[in-house]
Design a protein around this motif. Sequence first.
Motif, mmCIF file in Angstrom:
data_model
loop_
_atom_site.group_PDB
_atom_site.id
_atom_site.type_symbol
_atom_site.label_atom_id
_atom_site.label_comp_id
_atom_site.label_asym_id
_atom_site.label_seq_id
_atom_site.Cartn_x
_atom_site.Cartn_y
_atom_site.Cartn_z
ATOM 1 N N GLY A 56 -11.886 13.876 -8.680
ATOM 2 C CA GLY A 56 -11.229 12.520 -8.835
ATOM 3 C C GLY A 56 -10.571 12.020 -7.598
ATOM 4 O O GLY A 56 -9.916 11.031 -7.851
ATOM 5 N N MET A 57 -11.271 12.316 -6.546
ATOM 6 C CA MET A 57 -10.792 11.677 -5.303
ATOM 7 C C MET A 57 -11.827 10.305 -5.388
ATOM 8 O O MET A 57 -12.649 10.160 -5.825
ATOM 9 C CB MET A 57 -11.117 12.437 -3.730
ATOM 10 N N ARG A 58 -11.294 9.389 -4.492
ATOM 11 C CA ARG A 58 -12.066 8.251 -4.254
ATOM 12 C C ARG A 58 -12.637 8.287 -2.772
ATOM 13 O O ARG A 58 -11.523 8.155 -1.806
ATOM 14 C CB ARG A 58 -10.957 6.945 -4.283
ATOM 15 N N VAL A 59 -13.715 8.662 -2.575
ATOM 16 C CA VAL A 59 -14.272 8.687 -1.393
ATOM 17 C C VAL A 59 -15.523 7.887 -1.062
ATOM 18 O O VAL A 59 -16.437 7.725 -2.023
ATOM 19 C CB VAL A 59 -14.774 9.990 -1.301
ATOM 20 N N ARG A 60 -15.525 6.932 0.024
ATOM 21 C CA ARG A 60 -16.788 6.148 0.227
ATOM 22 C C ARG A 60 -17.459 6.697 1.673
ATOM 23 O O ARG A 60 -16.868 7.045 2.418
ATOM 24 C CB ARG A 60 -16.235 4.905 0.555
ATOM 25 N N PRO A 117 -2.300 13.417 -1.794
ATOM 26 C CA PRO A 117 -2.992 13.240 -2.994
ATOM 27 C C PRO A 117 -3.090 11.785 -3.618
ATOM 28 O O PRO A 117 -2.005 11.023 -3.482
ATOM 29 C CB PRO A 117 -1.999 14.263 -3.950
ATOM 30 N N GLY A 118 -4.264 11.436 -4.030
ATOM 31 C CA GLY A 118 -4.342 10.052 -4.878
ATOM 32 C C GLY A 118 -4.619 8.876 -3.819
ATOM 33 O O GLY A 118 -5.086 7.921 -3.886
ATOM 34 N N ALA A 119 -4.984 9.581 -2.476
ATOM 35 C CA ALA A 119 -5.309 8.601 -1.349
ATOM 36 C C ALA A 119 -6.784 8.377 -1.365
ATOM 37 O O ALA A 119 -7.486 9.261 -1.612
ATOM 38 C CB ALA A 119 -4.744 9.020 0.110
ATOM 39 N N SER A 120 -7.249 7.294 -0.950
ATOM 40 C CA SER A 120 -8.907 6.903 -0.837
ATOM 41 C C SER A 120 -9.179 7.415 0.485
ATOM 42 O O SER A 120 -8.468 7.272 1.397
ATOM 43 C CB SER A 120 -8.935 5.563 -1.171
ATOM 44 N N ALA A 121 -10.289 7.756 0.699
ATOM 45 C CA ALA A 121 -10.960 8.374 1.939
ATOM 46 C C ALA A 121 -12.256 7.691 2.289
ATOM 47 O O ALA A 121 -12.861 7.138 1.325
ATOM 48 C CB ALA A 121 -11.136 9.856 1.892
ATOM 49 N N ARG A 122 -12.515 7.606 3.563
ATOM 50 C CA ARG A 122 -13.612 6.689 4.057
ATOM 51 C C ARG A 122 -14.439 7.988 4.940
ATOM 52 O O ARG A 122 -13.824 8.259 5.752
ATOM 53 C CB ARG A 122 -13.301 5.610 4.721
ATOM 54 N N VAL A 123 -15.652 8.127 4.841
ATOM 55 C CA VAL A 123 -16.335 8.916 5.670
ATOM 56 C C VAL A 123 -17.546 8.193 6.128
ATOM 57 O O VAL A 123 -18.464 7.749 5.489
ATOM 58 C CB VAL A 123 -16.911 10.180 4.765
ATOM 59 N N GLU A 170 -16.513 10.368 11.311
ATOM 60 C CA GLU A 170 -14.940 9.576 11.318
ATOM 61 C C GLU A 170 -14.588 9.847 9.815
ATOM 62 O O GLU A 170 -15.489 9.310 8.889
ATOM 63 C CB GLU A 170 -14.874 8.168 11.600
ATOM 64 N N VAL A 171 -13.605 10.324 9.485
ATOM 65 C CA VAL A 171 -13.009 10.674 8.102
ATOM 66 C C VAL A 171 -11.444 10.170 8.305
ATOM 67 O O VAL A 171 -10.831 10.381 9.087
ATOM 68 C CB VAL A 171 -12.878 12.028 7.639
ATOM 69 N N ALA A 172 -11.272 9.024 7.406
ATOM 70 C CA ALA A 172 -9.787 8.310 7.391
ATOM 71 C C ALA A 172 -9.428 8.252 5.782
ATOM 72 O O ALA A 172 -10.145 7.961 4.928
ATOM 73 C CB ALA A 172 -9.861 6.933 8.148
ATOM 74 N N ASN A 173 -8.209 8.152 5.786
ATOM 75 C CA ASN A 173 -7.508 8.016 4.471
ATOM 76 C C ASN A 173 -6.532 6.884 4.584
ATOM 77 O O ASN A 173 -5.809 6.865 5.647
ATOM 78 C CB ASN A 173 -7.165 9.218 3.833
ATOM 79 N N ALA A 174 -6.516 6.086 3.680
ATOM 80 C CA ALA A 174 -5.219 4.841 3.643
ATOM 81 C C ALA A 174 -4.080 5.439 2.996
ATOM 82 O O ALA A 174 -4.102 6.398 2.425
ATOM 83 C CB ALA A 174 -5.821 3.718 2.883
ATOM 84 N N ALA A 175 -2.939 4.936 3.350
ATOM 85 C CA ALA A 175 -1.661 5.422 3.009
ATOM 86 C C ALA A 175 -1.257 5.025 1.590
ATOM 87 O O ALA A 175 -0.295 4.421 1.314
ATOM 88 C CB ALA A 175 -0.719 5.249 3.999
ATOM 89 N N ASP A 176 -2.317 5.102 0.787
ATOM 90 C CA ASP A 176 -2.123 4.452 -0.677
ATOM 91 C C ASP A 176 -1.786 5.784 -1.982
ATOM 92 O O ASP A 176 -2.200 5.637 -2.805
ATOM 93 C CB ASP A 176 -3.092 3.597 -1.067
ATOM 94 N N GLY A 177 -1.533 6.776 -1.134
ATOM 95 C CA GLY A 177 -1.443 8.103 -2.186
ATOM 96 C C GLY A 177 0.001 8.171 -2.531
ATOM 97 O O GLY A 177 0.764 7.261 -2.275
ATOM 98 N N GLY A 178 0.285 9.366 -2.766
ATOM 99 C CA GLY A 178 1.736 9.701 -3.274
ATOM 100 C C GLY A 178 2.463 9.591 -1.983
ATOM 101 O O GLY A 178 3.955 9.354 -2.128
#
Length: 383
Positions: free
Chosen positions: A268-272, A305-311, A324-332
Amino acid sequence: MPDSVTASVPVRRSPRDWTVDTAFFLLAVAYGVLTAKGRGQADLGLGVNWWYVEQLAGVFGCVLLWLRRRKPVEVAFVLIGLSVLFEMVAGAMLVALFSVAVHRSPRTTAVVYTASLLPVVSDVFIRPDAALPALHFFLFGTIVQAGAVGWGLFIHHRRKLLVQVAAEAALRAEQVQLRAREEVAREMHDVLGHRLSLLALHAGALEYRPDAPSADVARAAGVIRESAHQALQDLRQVLGVLRAPAGELPQPTLADVHRLVAESCAAGMRVRLLKEVPEAAPDLVGRTAYRVVQEALTNVRKHAPGASARVEVTGKAGEGLRVEVANAADGGRPTGQAAGDAAGQGLAGLAERVALAGGRLEYGPAADGGWEVTAALPWPREA
């Protein structure tokens, strides 16, 4: 009382000890006989010839050598005192000096050796040798006794060196074992942390949506069952390092990052994923990059939880590999300080892993309020 009685019981001699002690006893007898001189020239005035007294002293001195292992210093001083009057004790005294040098400290040996010069002085003044000048006789006796002491000191220091080498070998073995345990603990943290975070994510979804359609519940339960089974399989592989060399265990590579991202998306994660690596990376570099992505995605699931991530994985031979692994602050909730505090141990262990590969790990809050983990790994051209 039983302890004191036990302490007084002498240690049993080994066959080697019996052989050595017998050889020294015979050498002491032979040396005493060969070096004795002027016997039978003096009478004690009691009807007893000095020659017989000399023989009795020589026998007593040689027999006393059998106690040298228990009380080397005491035996040495007794034999030194006897040697002042009786030349046939000289051989036994040399053996006693050797024993003191082997079994006692160099300082004690120096004191005993200094005292052992008294018989040499007594021979020069009381029983001078007409065929040998006094100075030469003194130097000869001093050198002979110094040779016995020197030989004993050599064996003493050699034994200490062997003990030190054995202690260092034991310390190195303990350090190797400690490093192996740390490696096992690190692998267990990386593998099980990833799997258990997937379990927690799906179990949380079932708890949050108890009224979900039965098909969704069945699908989530199936993912939980599969993740638990895979976690057990991973645990068996990691614990296999305790029974098999590390080189025989299956290790992840850079190519497995796709599977890692796919598992996160299935949860259920959003990972690019952006992966631009023109050729296969070396095993150590690829394995370390895989662990960086694994730990970072695990932290995103746990703390955002709920945040999208970029790899992003980029690089090539001669330029190095960048992960580089980063996640935006769009989660809970934002992941910055919270993730840093909660996942500090995992990131600290990850930094050690990257450092062992010759790389550098950086992590911290991103400009948009999210969280970033960046690893720079060396990739030599000749690899």
